[in-house]
Scaffold this active site. Structure first.
Site, PDB file in Angstrom:
ATOM      1  N   ARG A  25     -12.548   0.520   5.826  1.00  0.00           N
ATOM      2  CA  ARG A  25     -11.636  -0.644   5.800  1.00  0.00           C
ATOM      3  C   ARG A  25     -12.065  -1.702   6.825  1.00  0.00           C
ATOM      4  O   ARG A  25     -11.229  -2.316   7.499  1.00  0.00           O
ATOM      5  CB  ARG A  25     -10.183  -0.242   6.054  1.00  0.00           C
ATOM      6  CG  ARG A  25      -9.605   0.700   5.056  1.00  0.00           C
ATOM      7  CD  ARG A  25      -9.400   0.064   3.686  1.00  0.00           C
ATOM      8  NE  ARG A  25      -8.874   1.052   2.774  1.00  0.00           N
ATOM      9  CZ  ARG A  25      -9.641   1.904   2.080  1.00  0.00           C
ATOM     10  NH1 ARG A  25     -10.966   1.840   2.151  1.00  0.00           N
ATOM     11  NH2 ARG A  25      -9.108   2.792   1.283  1.00  0.00           N
ATOM     12  N   SER A  58      -0.764   0.273   2.061  1.00  0.00           N
ATOM     13  CA  SER A  58      -0.562   1.095   3.266  1.00  0.00           C
ATOM     14  C   SER A  58      -0.683   0.189   4.482  1.00  0.00           C
ATOM     15  O   SER A  58      -1.580  -0.657   4.525  1.00  0.00           O
ATOM     16  CB  SER A  58      -1.624   2.185   3.353  1.00  0.00           C
ATOM     17  OG  SER A  58      -1.456   3.070   2.275  1.00  0.00           O
ATOM     18  N   GLU A 114      -4.081  -1.921   8.895  1.00  0.00           N
ATOM     19  CA  GLU A 114      -5.069  -2.263   7.866  1.00  0.00           C
ATOM     20  C   GLU A 114      -4.723  -3.663   7.345  1.00  0.00           C
ATOM     21  O   GLU A 114      -5.584  -4.447   6.982  1.00  0.00           O
ATOM     22  CB  GLU A 114      -4.948  -1.229   6.739  1.00  0.00           C
ATOM     23  CG  GLU A 114      -5.907  -1.436   5.608  1.00  0.00           C
ATOM     24  CD  GLU A 114      -5.787  -0.317   4.560  1.00  0.00           C
ATOM     25  OE1 GLU A 114      -5.544   0.843   4.940  1.00  0.00           O
ATOM     26  OE2 GLU A 114      -5.916  -0.635   3.372  1.00  0.00           O
TER      27      GLU A 114
HETATM   28  C1  LIG Z   1       0.643  -2.088  -4.087  1.00  0.00           C
HETATM   29  C2  LIG Z   1      -0.607  -2.195  -3.261  1.00  0.00           C
HETATM   30  C3  LIG Z   1      -1.556  -1.181  -3.310  1.00  0.00           C
HETATM   31  C4  LIG Z   1      -2.726  -1.259  -2.548  1.00  0.00           C
HETATM   32  N1  LIG Z   1      -3.660  -0.256  -2.630  1.00  0.00           N
HETATM   33  C5  LIG Z   1      -4.814  -0.344  -1.931  1.00  0.00           C
HETATM   34  C6  LIG Z   1      -5.821   0.678  -2.036  1.00  0.00           C
HETATM   35  O1  LIG Z   1      -5.678   1.653  -2.761  1.00  0.00           O
HETATM   36  N2  LIG Z   1      -6.963   0.521  -1.311  1.00  0.00           N
HETATM   37  C7  LIG Z   1      -7.163  -0.562  -0.513  1.00  0.00           C
HETATM   38  O2  LIG Z   1      -8.230  -0.642   0.110  1.00  0.00           O
HETATM   39  N3  LIG Z   1      -6.231  -1.537  -0.390  1.00  0.00           N
HETATM   40  C8  LIG Z   1      -5.080  -1.462  -1.086  1.00  0.00           C
HETATM   41  N4  LIG Z   1      -4.133  -2.449  -0.973  1.00  0.00           N
HETATM   42  C9  LIG Z   1      -4.363  -3.589  -0.073  1.00  0.00           C
HETATM   43  C10 LIG Z   1      -4.966  -4.836  -0.772  1.00  0.00           C
HETATM   44  O3  LIG Z   1      -4.753  -4.772  -2.147  1.00  0.00           O
HETATM   45  C11 LIG Z   1      -6.448  -4.948  -0.499  1.00  0.00           C
HETATM   46  O4  LIG Z   1      -6.681  -5.044   0.872  1.00  0.00           O
HETATM   47  C12 LIG Z   1      -7.049  -6.181  -1.207  1.00  0.00           C
HETATM   48  O5  LIG Z   1      -8.431  -5.988  -1.304  1.00  0.00           O
HETATM   49  C13 LIG Z   1      -6.744  -7.512  -0.515  1.00  0.00           C
HETATM   50  O6  LIG Z   1      -7.240  -8.568  -1.338  1.00  0.00           O
HETATM   51  P1  LIG Z   1      -6.525  -9.994  -1.376  1.00  0.00           P
HETATM   52  O7  LIG Z   1      -7.325 -10.888  -2.230  1.00  0.00           O
HETATM   53  O8  LIG Z   1      -5.097  -9.827  -1.754  1.00  0.00           O
HETATM   54  O9  LIG Z   1      -6.642 -10.432   0.142  1.00  0.00           O
HETATM   55  P2  LIG Z   1      -5.560 -11.256   0.993  1.00  0.00           P
HETATM   56  O10 LIG Z   1      -4.410 -10.352   1.279  1.00  0.00           O
HETATM   57  O11 LIG Z   1      -5.289 -12.555   0.377  1.00  0.00           O
HETATM   58  O12 LIG Z   1      -6.388 -11.475   2.337  1.00  0.00           O
HETATM   59  C14 LIG Z   1      -6.744 -10.383   3.151  1.00  0.00           C
HETATM   60  C15 LIG Z   1      -7.761 -10.872   4.192  1.00  0.00           C
HETATM   61  O13 LIG Z   1      -8.960 -11.221   3.530  1.00  0.00           O
HETATM   62  C16 LIG Z   1      -9.375 -12.514   3.895  1.00  0.00           C
HETATM   63  N5  LIG Z   1     -10.035 -13.102   2.728  1.00  0.00           N
HETATM   64  C17 LIG Z   1      -9.543 -13.166   1.458  1.00  0.00           C
HETATM   65  N6  LIG Z   1     -10.450 -13.756   0.654  1.00  0.00           N
HETATM   66  C18 LIG Z   1     -11.516 -14.064   1.418  1.00  0.00           C
HETATM   67  C19 LIG Z   1     -12.773 -14.693   1.151  1.00  0.00           C
HETATM   68  N7  LIG Z   1     -13.126 -15.124  -0.075  1.00  0.00           N
HETATM   69  N8  LIG Z   1     -13.646 -14.840   2.179  1.00  0.00           N
HETATM   70  C20 LIG Z   1     -13.322 -14.404   3.419  1.00  0.00           C
HETATM   71  N9  LIG Z   1     -12.154 -13.817   3.738  1.00  0.00           N
HETATM   72  C21 LIG Z   1     -11.261 -13.645   2.739  1.00  0.00           C
HETATM   73  C22 LIG Z   1      -8.091 -13.238   4.276  1.00  0.00           C
HETATM   74  O14 LIG Z   1      -8.329 -14.323   5.168  1.00  0.00           O
HETATM   75  C23 LIG Z   1      -7.298 -12.119   4.940  1.00  0.00           C
HETATM   76  O15 LIG Z   1      -7.657 -11.996   6.301  1.00  0.00           O
HETATM   77  C24 LIG Z   1      -2.955  -2.385  -1.720  1.00  0.00           C
HETATM   78  C25 LIG Z   1      -1.996  -3.411  -1.677  1.00  0.00           C
HETATM   79  C26 LIG Z   1      -0.839  -3.326  -2.435  1.00  0.00           C
HETATM   80  C27 LIG Z   1       0.158  -4.453  -2.398  1.00  0.00           C
END
Ligand SMILES: Cc1cc2nc3c(=O)[nH]c(=O)nc-3n(C[C@H](O)[C@H](O)[C@H](O)COP(=O)(O)OP(=O)(O)OC[C@H]3O[C@@H](n4cnc5c(N)ncnc54)[C@H](O)[C@@H]3O)c2cc1C
Length: 310
Positions: free
Chosen positions: A160, A210, A300
């Protein structure tokens, strides 16, 4: 482009919490992204790029920034290689790979958010991670205002974790090298994973996934490990949820934020929750874990305009 003032970020986080961004814009192309950054520079406003908002805890006070929502999408196939724009919804990529009978990303089915967000946090599930089949990335460096190409080994991927948490590069495009597999098996596996995930994360749940990172058991000192029952160590990891459960977190709540009764690392907003309540509840149990096990939980989830939970 439609720049909006005082845009409530609760509208774009899966937790449905977050105060106003000073300005907000959604970008569909790389050109628009660069224009948005230039706009922020001209206004002397810091900026923050977000994807699906599925890993964010944003302060109730919001942020004095231009928040740029990345909606730059596209998947281009060249044999087993996929070139993917970073604003592509991860599930769209997963579905594409399954339809094409390619393995390597399929176990990430059900992980919300974008490909860029997944790479930033090195998202993973069921023993598979987004960086496993990644070959290289194209990023935008807002300091030099140039594009940079990075090989996977230059990105500092860990559990992570990635260098993107410490540098300010914006991920634009990813190149994955996948392996041919059996379409029917891929579909079946994905459906099984979806069923399991729906039990833990029922559709519509307001949460950021999480909250705390698990620990890699081999990285913990023997002084710490001695206090953790062996049966709690799963696939070489000490789940943060197991530690939180042992200090009584399950089912506790502060107003509209509740810790799931079935998973101590899952903090849920019942619709009236605030970032303050979430933060205080999370901090309360981080302190209890620290006291009992001498171990510091690390979020995380990305905290936006909130102090670190130490
Ligand atoms: C119901 C649920 C289940 C989940 N299950 C998992 C799981 O099984 N495994 C897991 O690993 N995670 C899980 N997550 C967490 C989440 O889905 C992941 O971390 C996901 O990859 C975040 O992507 P996002 O586009 O929503 O990022 P955001 O939440 O929009 O951003 C997260 C971070 O990434 C940065 N960021 C986003 N895009 C870019 C870019 N293009 N360039 C540089 N930085 C960027 C942002 O600035 C921020 O700091 C879960 C979340 C939820 C709500």
């Amino acid at each position: 482009m439609n720049f909006q003032n005082n845009y409530l970020l609760s509208q774009v986080t899966t937790l449905k919490i977050g105060g106003p961004a000073k300005e907000f814009v959604s970008v569909q192309t790389e050109k628009e992204l660069i224009e948005a950054i230039t706009y922020a520079r001209q206004k002397n406003l810091p900026f923050l790029v977000i994807g699906g908002g599925s890993n964010l805890l944003v302060a109730d006070e919001g942020v004095e920034k231009l928040v740029i929502q990345n909606r730059i999408t596209g998947i281009f196939q060249k044999g087993n290689n996929l070139i993917v724009k970073s604003g592509t919804i991860l599930q769209d990529l997963v579905n594409f790979t399954i339809e094409k009978g390619l393995t390597g990303i399929n176990k990430l089915t059900g992980v919300p958010g974008t490909v860029g967000g997944a790479i930033y946090g090195n998202a993973g599930a069921y023993g598979s991670g987004i960086s496993d089949k990644l070959v290289e990335l194209i990023c935008f460096d807002p300091t030099s205002e140039e594009k940079v190409v990075l090989k996977t080994e230059e990105c500092g991927f860990g559990y992570r974790d990635s260098n993107f948490k410490r540098n300010n590069l914006i991920i634009l495009e990813a190149n994955f090298d996948l392996t041919p597999g059996n379409l029917e098996e891929l579909k079946k596996e994905s459906e099984e994973i979806k069923r399991k995930r729906d039990g833990k994360y029922p559709p519509g749940i307001k949460c950021p996934g999480s909250f705390y990172k698990n620990f890699v058991a081999s990285e913990l000192s023997t002084d710490v490990l001695v206090n953790i029952p062996k049966e709690k160590i799963v696939y070489g990891k000490v789940p943060a949820g197991a530690l939180l459960e042992m200090v009584g977190a399950k089912g506790d709540r502060i107003d509209g934020i509740e810790i799931a009764s079935y998973h101590a690392n899952l903090f849920i907003n019942n619709g009236t929750g605030t970032a303050k309540d979430f933060y205080n509840l999370a901090k309360k149990y981080a302190e209890k874990v620290k006291q009992k096990f001498g171990i510091t939980l690390e979020p995380e989830v990305q905290l936006i305009n909130l102090p670190p939970i130490a």
